[in-house]
Scaffold this active site. Structure first.
Site, mmCIF file in Angstrom:
data_model
loop_
_atom_site.group_PDB
_atom_site.id
_atom_site.type_symbol
_atom_site.label_atom_id
_atom_site.label_comp_id
_atom_site.label_asym_id
_atom_site.label_seq_id
_atom_site.Cartn_x
_atom_site.Cartn_y
_atom_site.Cartn_z
ATOM 1 N N ASP A 283 0.559 -1.026 0.107
ATOM 2 C CA ASP A 283 0.063 -0.218 -0.110
ATOM 3 C C ASP A 283 0.988 1.552 0.155
ATOM 4 O O ASP A 283 2.334 1.360 0.713
ATOM 5 C CB ASP A 283 -1.295 0.337 1.293
ATOM 6 C CG ASP A 283 -1.847 1.255 1.408
ATOM 7 O OD1 ASP A 283 -2.211 1.686 0.142
ATOM 8 O OD2 ASP A 283 -1.949 2.422 2.648
ATOM 9 N N ASP B 256 0.415 5.081 0.694
ATOM 10 C CA ASP B 256 0.270 5.897 1.821
ATOM 11 C C ASP B 256 0.121 5.103 3.267
ATOM 12 O O ASP B 256 -1.310 4.758 3.956
ATOM 13 C CB ASP B 256 -1.176 7.021 1.874
ATOM 14 C CG ASP B 256 -0.772 8.014 0.787
ATOM 15 O OD1 ASP B 256 0.240 8.600 0.599
ATOM 16 O OD2 ASP B 256 -1.792 7.624 -0.026
ATOM 17 N N LYS C 27 -9.348 -0.711 -3.237
ATOM 18 C CA LYS C 27 -9.441 -2.140 -2.599
ATOM 19 C C LYS C 27 -10.486 -1.617 -0.602
ATOM 20 O O LYS C 27 -11.258 -0.454 -0.852
ATOM 21 C CB LYS C 27 -8.911 -1.566 -1.396
ATOM 22 C CG LYS C 27 -6.984 -2.438 -2.166
ATOM 23 C CD LYS C 27 -5.430 -2.184 -1.133
ATOM 24 C CE LYS C 27 -5.391 -0.568 -1.494
ATOM 25 N NZ LYS C 27 -3.750 -0.323 -0.962
ATOM 26 N N ASP D 15 -1.861 -1.356 5.718
ATOM 27 C CA ASP D 15 -1.954 -0.491 6.994
ATOM 28 C C ASP D 15 -3.346 -0.449 7.429
ATOM 29 O O ASP D 15 -3.656 -0.193 8.285
ATOM 30 C CB ASP D 15 -1.273 0.747 6.901
ATOM 31 C CG ASP D 15 -1.979 2.251 6.337
ATOM 32 O OD1 ASP D 15 -2.853 1.687 4.710
ATOM 33 O OD2 ASP D 15 -2.053 3.045 6.502
#
Length: 189
Positions: free
Chosen positions: A32, A34, A132, A157
């Protein structure tokens, strides 16, 4: 209603060289963006907004050493909301790829979803198969790049990252909750 849309992507200028070094079927380290690659300051889309997550370059160098190609998969609601354009995002993505190459940790590609189901503008207001927790970006990368999802791994995250990895049937997915990233071998043995 879910609209089927193929995942958008940026292929690194050195992708042909990377793909030649790792014959298909390939393994990927999906990341991922960010919160895993860079600190999530909110809709990051310029070099001056970027703070790297500690250990990210080492993680990617370790992935290469273990035979995995790093691929970013990122929801980009900032495009859908009109905070920045797709062209600005792609220019920034090119800069990210150059920074990783300079660190000896080249990225193969960045797959991104520019849609949002409730806040998108115009044609970007939609439910899709690439955002996602849907697995569309992972499946698109597998198809485009000859990646074996069953031997690939992911670091995310949020729970939606893990759900996408599970839906794509990745070998393993890890939820990263901040601090510095551990080495690849420590995360994935």
């Amino acid at each position: 209603m879910i609209v089927s849309i193929s995942a958008s992507h940026y292929l690194d200028p050195a992708a042909d060289t990377l793909l030649a070094r790792f014959p298909a079927p390939r393994r990927a380290l999906f990341l991922d963006r960010d919160g895993v690659v860079n600190i999530n300051h909110g809709y990051v889309h310029a070099a001056g907004q970027t703070t790297w997550v500690g250990g990210i370059f080492e993680l990617c160098r370790g992935a290469h050493a273990a035979g995995y190609l790093p691929v970013i998969v990122t929801n980009q609601a900032g495009i859908a909301r009109g905070y920045y354009t797709e062209a600005q995002f792609l220019a920034y993505t090119g800069w990210i790829h150059a920074q990783f190459a300079e660190q000896g940790a080249p990225l193969l590609a960045t797959y991104y979803c520019p849609h949002h189901p409730t806040e998108g503008l115009g044609p970007l207001l939609r439910e899709c198969e690439c955002r996602k927790p849907a697995p569309g970006m992972l499946l698109g990368a597998a198809d485009d790049l000859g990646i074996d999802l069953g031997t690939s791994v992911m670091v995310g995250d949020t729970e939606s990252d893990i759900q996408a990895a599970t839906a794509a049937r990745l070998r393993q997915a890890k939820l990263f909750s901040g601090g510095d990233l551990p080495p690849f071998t420590e995360m994935f043995g």
